[in-house]
Scaffold this motif. Structure first.
Motif, PDB file in Angstrom:
ATOM      1  N   GLY A  10      46.341  33.521  42.107  1.00  0.00           N
ATOM      2  CA  GLY A  10      46.226  34.125  43.428  1.00  0.00           C
ATOM      3  C   GLY A  10      47.187  35.289  43.582  1.00  0.00           C
ATOM      4  O   GLY A  10      48.040  35.536  42.723  1.00  0.00           O
ATOM      5  N   LEU A  11      47.052  36.000  44.692  1.00  0.00           N
ATOM      6  CA  LEU A  11      47.909  37.158  44.942  1.00  0.00           C
ATOM      7  C   LEU A  11      49.377  36.762  44.972  1.00  0.00           C
ATOM      8  O   LEU A  11      50.231  37.454  44.391  1.00  0.00           O
ATOM      9  N   GLU A  12      49.702  35.661  45.617  1.00  0.00           N
ATOM     10  CA  GLU A  12      51.097  35.213  45.710  1.00  0.00           C
ATOM     11  C   GLU A  12      51.674  34.946  44.321  1.00  0.00           C
ATOM     12  O   GLU A  12      52.817  35.319  44.012  1.00  0.00           O
ATOM     13  N   GLU A  13      50.881  34.308  43.461  1.00  0.00           N
ATOM     14  CA  GLU A  13      51.341  33.991  42.106  1.00  0.00           C
ATOM     15  C   GLU A  13      51.531  35.267  41.280  1.00  0.00           C
ATOM     16  O   GLU A  13      52.513  35.398  40.536  1.00  0.00           O
ATOM     17  N   ALA A  48      51.725  44.521  48.317  1.00  0.00           N
ATOM     18  CA  ALA A  48      50.820  45.630  48.622  1.00  0.00           C
ATOM     19  C   ALA A  48      50.396  46.346  47.338  1.00  0.00           C
ATOM     20  O   ALA A  48      49.225  46.714  47.175  1.00  0.00           O
ATOM     21  N   THR A  49      51.342  46.535  46.409  1.00  0.00           N
ATOM     22  CA  THR A  49      51.021  47.196  45.134  1.00  0.00           C
ATOM     23  C   THR A  49      50.102  46.327  44.292  1.00  0.00           C
ATOM     24  O   THR A  49      49.107  46.802  43.732  1.00  0.00           O
ATOM     25  N   ALA A  50      50.432  45.037  44.199  1.00  0.00           N
ATOM     26  CA  ALA A  50      49.595  44.114  43.422  1.00  0.00           C
ATOM     27  C   ALA A  50      48.187  44.050  43.991  1.00  0.00           C
ATOM     28  O   ALA A  50      47.200  44.025  43.254  1.00  0.00           O
ATOM     29  N   SER A  51      48.095  44.041  45.323  1.00  0.00           N
ATOM     30  CA  SER A  51      46.788  43.982  45.971  1.00  0.00           C
ATOM     31  C   SER A  51      45.950  45.212  45.641  1.00  0.00           C
ATOM     32  O   SER A  51      44.743  45.110  45.366  1.00  0.00           O
ATOM     33  N   ARG A  52      46.572  46.379  45.658  1.00  0.00           N
ATOM     34  CA  ARG A  52      45.852  47.616  45.314  1.00  0.00           C
ATOM     35  C   ARG A  52      45.394  47.601  43.864  1.00  0.00           C
ATOM     36  O   ARG A  52      44.272  48.016  43.545  1.00  0.00           O
ATOM     37  N   MET A  53      46.272  47.135  42.971  1.00  0.00           N
ATOM     38  CA  MET A  53      45.909  47.064  41.559  1.00  0.00           C
ATOM     39  C   MET A  53      44.731  46.114  41.349  1.00  0.00           C
ATOM     40  O   MET A  53      43.794  46.409  40.605  1.00  0.00           O
ATOM     41  N   LEU A  54      44.768  44.973  42.021  1.00  0.00           N
ATOM     42  CA  LEU A  54      43.705  43.981  41.885  1.00  0.00           C
ATOM     43  C   LEU A  54      42.373  44.508  42.414  1.00  0.00           C
ATOM     44  O   LEU A  54      41.317  44.278  41.821  1.00  0.00           O
ATOM     45  N   LEU A  55      42.435  45.228  43.532  1.00  0.00           N
ATOM     46  CA  LEU A  55      41.215  45.797  44.095  1.00  0.00           C
ATOM     47  C   LEU A  55      40.595  46.807  43.132  1.00  0.00           C
ATOM     48  O   LEU A  55      39.374  46.822  42.918  1.00  0.00           O
ATOM     49  N   THR A  56      41.440  47.628  42.514  1.00  0.00           N
ATOM     50  CA  THR A  56      40.937  48.605  41.543  1.00  0.00           C
ATOM     51  C   THR A  56      40.316  47.919  40.335  1.00  0.00           C
ATOM     52  O   THR A  56      39.234  48.285  39.873  1.00  0.00           O
ATOM     53  N   LEU A  57      40.996  46.901  39.818  1.00  0.00           N
ATOM     54  CA  LEU A  57      40.471  46.163  38.666  1.00  0.00           C
ATOM     55  C   LEU A  57      39.159  45.463  39.002  1.00  0.00           C
ATOM     56  O   LEU A  57      38.244  45.387  38.183  1.00  0.00           O
ATOM     57  N   GLN A  58      39.070  44.967  40.243  1.00  0.00           N
ATOM     58  CA  GLN A  58      37.848  44.312  40.682  1.00  0.00           C
ATOM     59  C   GLN A  58      36.701  45.326  40.783  1.00  0.00           C
ATOM     60  O   GLN A  58      35.580  45.061  40.336  1.00  0.00           O
ATOM     61  N   GLU A  59      36.986  46.485  41.348  1.00  0.00           N
ATOM     62  CA  GLU A  59      35.963  47.514  41.487  1.00  0.00           C
ATOM     63  C   GLU A  59      35.484  48.029  40.135  1.00  0.00           C
ATOM     64  O   GLU A  59      34.322  48.425  39.989  1.00  0.00           O
ATOM     65  N   GLN A  60      36.368  48.007  39.141  1.00  0.00           N
ATOM     66  CA  GLN A  60      36.019  48.484  37.806  1.00  0.00           C
ATOM     67  C   GLN A  60      35.398  47.390  36.934  1.00  0.00           C
ATOM     68  O   GLN A  60      35.089  47.629  35.764  1.00  0.00           O
ATOM     69  N   GLY A  61      35.216  46.193  37.499  1.00  0.00           N
ATOM     70  CA  GLY A  61      34.539  45.122  36.774  1.00  0.00           C
ATOM     71  C   GLY A  61      35.391  44.341  35.796  1.00  0.00           C
ATOM     72  O   GLY A  61      34.870  43.610  34.955  1.00  0.00           O
ATOM     73  N   TRP A  62      36.709  44.459  35.919  1.00  0.00           N
ATOM     74  CA  TRP A  62      37.595  43.733  35.007  1.00  0.00           C
ATOM     75  C   TRP A  62      37.865  42.312  35.478  1.00  0.00           C
ATOM     76  O   TRP A  62      38.118  41.423  34.661  1.00  0.00           O
ATOM     77  N   ILE A  63      37.847  42.083  36.783  1.00  0.00           N
ATOM     78  CA  ILE A  63      38.182  40.760  37.319  1.00  0.00           C
ATOM     79  C   ILE A  63      37.181  40.354  38.401  1.00  0.00           C
ATOM     80  O   ILE A  63      36.460  41.187  38.956  1.00  0.00           O
ATOM     81  N   TYR A  64      37.148  39.063  38.665  1.00  0.00           N
ATOM     82  CA  TYR A  64      36.314  38.492  39.723  1.00  0.00           C
ATOM     83  C   TYR A  64      37.223  37.679  40.638  1.00  0.00           C
ATOM     84  O   TYR A  64      38.109  36.960  40.170  1.00  0.00           O
ATOM     85  N   ARG A  65      36.993  37.782  41.947  1.00  0.00           N
ATOM     86  CA  ARG A  65      37.764  36.993  42.901  1.00  0.00           C
ATOM     87  C   ARG A  65      36.884  35.890  43.483  1.00  0.00           C
ATOM     88  O   ARG A  65      35.819  36.158  44.034  1.00  0.00           O
TER      89      ARG A  65
END
Length: 256
Positions: free
Chosen positions: A30-33, A43-60
């Motif tokens: 999770g984001l906290e972890e 805030a930085t981690a959240s932005r990075m995760l959103l970018t990775l999600q949009e690029q198809g690297w991760i699924y939430r």
């Protein structure tokens, strides 16, 4: 000397790779972890995760809101890749169905032996009643008592059902009722009074389900479930069974 833009870009790549490495190591975080493990501001981690999600690297995940590597980024285990692929393809349809019906929508994967709950979408109107529903994801559901299990049994050959019943030491009467009811009705219906998961909800539920096929084989099932005091089965069938069937068709199409 590298410019600020170049050094900033390198740092961004390093941070993204660190997140991907952690997700590969821990399977789901999770984001906290991730904030704790990477040392990045939330805030930085959240932005990075959103970018990775949009690029198809991760699924939430819909139910637990944790991040995982996407199916196409996994290597080695073809069964795990298919499960993740199935979840990722089905997730938008699950979410849309749960909001449209106001009922919880569950997705399972059947590997020929066991039925694993892969995802669960809770509509906004029920979130206060289901604060811990994410706990069922990753558990194995009863083939002979859950709606999702019965939906799968109705699609199997009798010899396969007998083998599974023998393995789980299911009485012949329960085996017969589970298959006959589902085959007659055309859908799986949860056994009243029996809880099919290791974790319990604080209230009784009802559920109906349909099987999911991909490339000519049974791969799982999809269910609608709801608090027992919310509606009788007949009302849900009348109002929402067509929507469940249409969603299953959509998921089968994208899997194909």
């Amino acid at each position: 000397m590298a410019s600020k833009v170049e050094s900033g870009s390198v740092r961004s790549v390093e941070r993204a790779l660190a997140i991907l490495e952690l997700l590969g190591l821990h399977q789901a975080l999770g984001l906290e972890e991730l904030h704790y493990l990477t040392g990045l501001p939330k805030a930085t981690a959240s932005r990075m995760l959103l970018t990775l999600q949009e690029q198809g690297w991760i699924y939430r995940g819909l139910s637990d809101r944790r991040y995982r590597l996407s199916a196409k980024r996994l290597f080695g285990d073809s069964q795990l890749r298919f499960k993740r692929h199935m979840v990722e393809q089905a997730a938008p349809w699950l979410q849309e169905l749960s909001e449209r019906t106001g009922l919880v929508t569950d997705l399972s994967c059947f590997d020929g032996e066991r039925l694993e709950v892969m995802e669960s979408s809770i509509p906004t109107v029920l979130r206060k009643r289901y604060p811990n529903n994410c706990q069922i994801v990753g558990h194995y559901s009863s083939l002979f008592h859950s709606a999702m299990g019965k939906a799968c049994l109705a699609a199997l050959e009798p010899q396969q059902v007998e083998r599974l019943a023998a393995r789980e030491q299911v009485p012949l009467e329960d085996q017969y009722q589970a298959c006959e009811q589902s085959q007659h009705q055309g859908f799986g219906q949860r056994t009243e009074g029996y809880w099919e998961y290791p974790v319990r909800l604080p209230f009784l539920i009802r559920a109906v389900a349909l099987p999911i096929w991909a490339e000519g084989r049974l791969v799982g099932s999809m269910a609608l479930h709801w608090p027992m005091d919310q509606a009788p089965v007949e009302r849900v069938l009348s109002l929402h069974m067509a929507s469940l069937a249409a969603t299953v068709d959509d998921v089968q199409r994208v899997l194909a």
